[in-house]
Motif scaffolding. Structure first.
Motif, PDB file in Angstrom:
ATOM      1  N   GLY A  18      93.319  21.927  78.185  1.00 19.31           N
ATOM      2  CA  GLY A  18      92.189  21.344  77.468  1.00 19.31           C
ATOM      3  C   GLY A  18      91.430  22.397  76.677  1.00 19.31           C
ATOM      4  N   ALA A  19      91.211  23.562  77.292  1.00 14.03           N
ATOM      5  CA  ALA A  19      90.545  24.663  76.578  1.00 14.03           C
ATOM      6  C   ALA A  19      91.402  25.142  75.414  1.00 14.03           C
ATOM      7  CB  ALA A  19      90.268  25.812  77.547  1.00 14.03           C
ATOM      8  N   ALA A  20      92.727  25.158  75.610  1.00 11.00           N
ATOM      9  CA  ALA A  20      93.630  25.627  74.550  1.00 11.00           C
ATOM     10  C   ALA A  20      93.542  24.752  73.302  1.00 11.00           C
ATOM     11  CB  ALA A  20      95.072  25.660  75.076  1.00 11.00           C
ATOM     12  N   THR A  21      93.425  23.437  73.484  1.00 11.56           N
ATOM     13  CA  THR A  21      93.342  22.551  72.317  1.00 11.56           C
ATOM     14  C   THR A  21      92.127  22.870  71.464  1.00 11.56           C
ATOM     15  OG1 THR A  21      92.081  20.824  73.504  1.00 11.56           O
ATOM     16  CG2 THR A  21      94.492  20.675  73.578  1.00 11.56           C
ATOM     17  N   GLN A  22      91.004  23.158  72.117  1.00  7.28           N
ATOM     18  CA  GLN A  22      89.776  23.458  71.378  1.00  7.28           C
ATOM     19  C   GLN A  22      89.829  24.843  70.738  1.00  7.28           C
ATOM     20  OE1 GLN A  22      87.513  20.579  71.426  1.00  7.28           O
ATOM     21  NE2 GLN A  22      89.589  20.122  72.100  1.00  7.28           N
ATOM     22  N   LEU A  23      90.508  25.761  71.405  1.00  9.72           N
ATOM     23  CA  LEU A  23      90.662  27.110  70.859  1.00  9.72           C
ATOM     24  C   LEU A  23      91.442  27.071  69.547  1.00  9.72           C
ATOM     25  CD1 LEU A  23      90.455  30.173  71.013  1.00  9.72           C
ATOM     26  CD2 LEU A  23      92.365  30.162  72.625  1.00  9.72           C
ATOM     27  N   VAL A  24      92.548  26.314  69.528  1.00  7.73           N
ATOM     28  CA  VAL A  24      93.331  26.195  68.295  1.00  7.73           C
ATOM     29  C   VAL A  24      92.523  25.482  67.222  1.00  7.73           C
ATOM     30  CG1 VAL A  24      95.431  25.228  67.262  1.00  7.73           C
ATOM     31  CG2 VAL A  24      95.510  26.194  69.565  1.00  7.73           C
ATOM     32  N   TRP A  25      91.797  24.444  67.607  1.00  9.34           N
ATOM     33  CA  TRP A  25      91.001  23.661  66.659  1.00  9.34           C
ATOM     34  C   TRP A  25      89.968  24.527  65.938  1.00  9.34           C
ATOM     35  CZ3 TRP A  25      86.349  20.347  68.516  1.00  9.34           C
ATOM     36  CH2 TRP A  25      85.740  19.733  67.417  1.00  9.34           C
ATOM     37  N   LEU A  26      89.254  25.369  66.703  1.00  4.37           N
ATOM     38  CA  LEU A  26      88.099  26.082  66.150  1.00  4.37           C
ATOM     39  C   LEU A  26      88.354  27.560  65.910  1.00  4.37           C
ATOM     40  CD1 LEU A  26      85.289  24.432  68.316  1.00  4.37           C
ATOM     41  CD2 LEU A  26      85.844  23.951  65.932  1.00  4.37           C
ATOM     42  N   ASN A  27      89.623  27.973  65.894  1.00  2.00           N
ATOM     43  CA  ASN A  27      89.944  29.385  65.700  1.00  2.00           C
ATOM     44  C   ASN A  27      89.248  30.010  64.496  1.00  2.00           C
ATOM     45  OD1 ASN A  27      93.302  30.083  66.916  1.00  2.00           O
ATOM     46  ND2 ASN A  27      91.363  30.937  67.534  1.00  2.00           N
ATOM     47  N   PHE A  28      89.100  29.241  63.416  1.00  2.00           N
ATOM     48  CA  PHE A  28      88.583  29.797  62.169  1.00  2.00           C
ATOM     49  C   PHE A  28      87.116  29.446  61.909  1.00  2.00           C
ATOM     50  CE2 PHE A  28      93.158  29.395  61.698  1.00  2.00           C
ATOM     51  CZ  PHE A  28      93.509  30.674  61.288  1.00  2.00           C
ATOM     52  N   ALA A  29      86.471  28.786  62.892  1.00  2.00           N
ATOM     53  CA  ALA A  29      85.091  28.352  62.673  1.00  2.00           C
ATOM     54  C   ALA A  29      84.152  29.531  62.406  1.00  2.00           C
ATOM     55  CB  ALA A  29      84.597  27.556  63.875  1.00  2.00           C
ATOM     56  N   GLY A  30      84.396  30.644  63.076  1.00  2.00           N
ATOM     57  CA  GLY A  30      83.504  31.785  62.908  1.00  2.00           C
ATOM     58  C   GLY A  30      83.965  32.784  61.872  1.00  2.00           C
ATOM     59  N   VAL A  31      85.127  32.567  61.255  1.00  2.00           N
ATOM     60  CA  VAL A  31      85.669  33.528  60.274  1.00  2.00           C
ATOM     61  C   VAL A  31      86.154  32.801  59.027  1.00  2.00           C
ATOM     62  CG1 VAL A  31      86.298  35.314  61.945  1.00  2.00           C
ATOM     63  CG2 VAL A  31      87.897  33.441  61.491  1.00  2.00           C
ATOM     64  N   THR A  32      85.440  31.762  58.631  1.00  2.00           N
ATOM     65  CA  THR A  32      85.876  30.947  57.494  1.00  2.00           C
ATOM     66  C   THR A  32      85.998  31.766  56.223  1.00  2.00           C
ATOM     67  OG1 THR A  32      84.851  28.984  58.449  1.00  2.00           O
ATOM     68  CG2 THR A  32      85.322  28.923  56.100  1.00  2.00           C
ATOM     69  N   THR A  33      84.970  32.537  55.904  1.00  2.00           N
ATOM     70  CA  THR A  33      84.976  33.336  54.670  1.00  2.00           C
ATOM     71  C   THR A  33      86.075  34.389  54.694  1.00  2.00           C
ATOM     72  OG1 THR A  33      82.589  33.008  54.449  1.00  2.00           O
ATOM     73  CG2 THR A  33      83.585  34.773  53.162  1.00  2.00           C
ATOM     74  N   VAL A  34      86.209  35.067  55.832  1.00  2.00           N
ATOM     75  CA  VAL A  34      87.240  36.094  55.975  1.00  2.00           C
ATOM     76  C   VAL A  34      88.632  35.486  55.828  1.00  2.00           C
ATOM     77  CG1 VAL A  34      88.294  37.724  57.590  1.00  2.00           C
ATOM     78  CG2 VAL A  34      85.803  37.569  57.425  1.00  2.00           C
ATOM     79  N   ALA A  35      88.861  34.341  56.458  1.00  2.00           N
ATOM     80  CA  ALA A  35      90.166  33.696  56.394  1.00  2.00           C
ATOM     81  C   ALA A  35      90.482  33.227  54.980  1.00  2.00           C
ATOM     82  CB  ALA A  35      90.206  32.511  57.367  1.00  2.00           C
ATOM     83  N   ALA A  36      89.483  32.707  54.281  1.00  2.00           N
ATOM     84  CA  ALA A  36      89.706  32.244  52.902  1.00  2.00           C
ATOM     85  C   ALA A  36      90.136  33.409  52.021  1.00  2.00           C
ATOM     86  CB  ALA A  36      88.435  31.600  52.363  1.00  2.00           C
ATOM     87  N   SER A  37      89.501  34.552  52.185  1.00  2.00           N
ATOM     88  CA  SER A  37      89.859  35.732  51.405  1.00  2.00           C
ATOM     89  C   SER A  37      91.247  36.247  51.780  1.00  2.00           C
ATOM     90  CB  SER A  37      88.816  36.833  51.624  1.00  2.00           C
ATOM     91  OG  SER A  37      89.183  38.010  50.952  1.00  2.00           O
ATOM     92  N   HIS A  38      91.541  36.264  53.066  1.00  2.00           N
ATOM     93  CA  HIS A  38      92.820  36.798  53.555  1.00  2.00           C
ATOM     94  C   HIS A  38      94.000  35.979  53.060  1.00  2.00           C
ATOM     95  CE1 HIS A  38      95.472  38.894  56.434  1.00  2.00           C
ATOM     96  NE2 HIS A  38      96.045  37.703  56.601  1.00  2.00           N
ATOM     97  N   TYR A  39      93.853  34.653  53.080  1.00  2.00           N
ATOM     98  CA  TYR A  39      94.975  33.787  52.714  1.00  2.00           C
ATOM     99  C   TYR A  39      94.928  33.325  51.258  1.00  2.00           C
ATOM    100  CZ  TYR A  39      95.853  33.682  57.721  1.00  2.00           C
ATOM    101  OH  TYR A  39      96.123  34.051  59.012  1.00  2.00           O
ATOM    102  N   GLY A  40      93.912  33.736  50.531  1.00  2.00           N
ATOM    103  CA  GLY A  40      93.829  33.412  49.115  1.00  2.00           C
ATOM    104  C   GLY A  40      93.590  31.945  48.828  1.00  2.00           C
TER     105      GLY A  40
END
Length: 392
Positions: A18-40
């Protein structure tokens, strides 16, 4: 066959998945800007990595609930394996396409896992332990959200190590659950219902009331989690401070969900607590509308987490006690209603993001609108049979 003892290893395995499902879901919640830049890609594209979860949940909640009611063990294991597979797919290539593929696979798994929170307790715990089991299972789901925020804080711009740790956690969780469910003992793998599970669940007036009620607290929590930073920014609350406030909010919810539902079930105070939690939420949102700021936000949003999040295990425990043989479908209805409420309220609040006071007052009004419905549950809940004698 009646449960003669409790197998807590099954609950431990379920809690990890159950914890794993939420971890995958919200992995990028705190790094949205960084992830957008990294993946273009745009920040909205990164946002879709999370948004596919509630969208698919609304579509898949009932089919997954029906599957669990028919083939519980196989359905839950499939959810665990798909979660691990989705997390692992994101490691294949360092591009957005593999991220989205992994998120889609994991989002299909989520309703198989979350809908099973009542079924796992009904099959593996003695009746007196079931409220505690549902509280632990639900608290673990919220704990997965906390873990996602913590990984974002620890790894920051190092996205690949973060995804690798997430995948390792998901695979380990799946292995633990499969080992815990390696045999069902007295339970058969296939359950044949005398009536359709959906007819049983939706035909119950109490379940229908709980589904309608779930729209409101879910909606407020999702909207607040989504837009708190933007709504508090005009009051001088920085993004890092807002992230900390939200983290404390979820931590308070985890602690509350592990303790409060057990006490509430013991005292048969479900209706009273739901009224209280909705009222506290409304007052907290009014305070945010009138006197926004760091101190106000810390106090009020923490109170919302402590009061509102335990409402979910309380409602799910009522579902387990009421439905018996169709608990997977009934739980699916509750989760579907909650996710639908989250989508609707988040859209409404999103339209008001440039008017913070109005947005907070709208959330207060939504919470208050649910109070009469929560109060009206008092007699139907009192009429429930004891947990050891589920409603037919």
């Amino acid at each position: 066959m009646a449960v003669t003892g409790s197998r807590w290893t099954a609950i431990v395995g379920y809690s990890l998945v159950g914890a794993a499902t939420q971890l995958v879901w919200l992995n990028f919640a705190g790094v949205t800007t960084v992830a957008a830049s990294h993946y273009g890609v745009s920040e909205s594209a990164i946002g879709w990595l999370a948004q596919v979860f509630p969208l698919l949940y609304v579509v898949l909640a009932i089919p997954c609930g029906l599957l669990l009611d028919r083939w519980f063990r196989a359905g839950l294991i499939a959810g665990a394996v798909l979660t691990a597979l989705g997390a692992s797919l994101r490691l294949i290539g360092d591009d957005y396409g593999w991220l989205l593929a992994g998120q889609l696979v994991a989002s299909v798994a989520q309703p198989l896992v979350l809908n099973a929170v009542t079924g796992i307790t009904g099959r593996y715990l003695a009746p007196d332990d079931r409220p505690k089991g549902i509280a632990v299972g639900t608290a673990s789901i919220f704990a997965g959200m906390v873990l996602a925020f913590l990984l974002s804080a620890v790894f920051g711009a190092s996205l690949e190590p973060m995804l690798a740790v997430t995948a390792a956690f998901c695979v380990a969780a799946a292995v633990v659950l499969i080992a815990a469910l390696r045999d069902e003992g007295a339970y058969s793998a296939t359950r044949h219902l005398e009536r359709g599970a959906l007819r049983i669940a939706w035909g119950d007036p109490l379940i229908r009331r709980l589904c309608v009620l779930a729209l409101f607290p879910f909606g407020v929590f999702v909207a607040l989690s989504t837009f708190a930073q933007a709504l508090l920014e005009p009051a001088g609350v920085s993004s890092s401070t807002a992230s900390t406030i939200l983290l404390v909010n979820v931590v308070a919810g985890v602690l509350g969900s592990a303790v409060i539902p057990v006490i509430v079930a013991r005292r048969q105070a479900e209706s009273s607590h739901l009224v209280l939690s909705l009222s506290i939420t409304a007052l907290a949102c009014i305070a945010l509308a009138l006197t926004p700021g760091v101190i106000t936000a810390f106090i009020t949003i923490t109170l919302i987490g402590l009061a509102l999040l335990p409402a979910l295990p309380i409602v799910l425990e009522l579902v387990e006690r009421r439905t018996g043989e169709a608990e997977g479908t009934a739980a699916g209805l509750i989760w579907m209603s909650g996710n639908l409420g989250g989508l609707l309220v988040a859209v409404a609040v999103g339209l008001l993001v440039n008017h913070p006071s109005t947005a907070f007052l709208v959330m207060a009004a939504i919470a208050l609108a649910a109070v009469p419905g929560a109060r009206a549950l008092n007699q139907p809940i009192a009429d429930l049979q004891s947990p050891s004698h589920p409603h037919p």
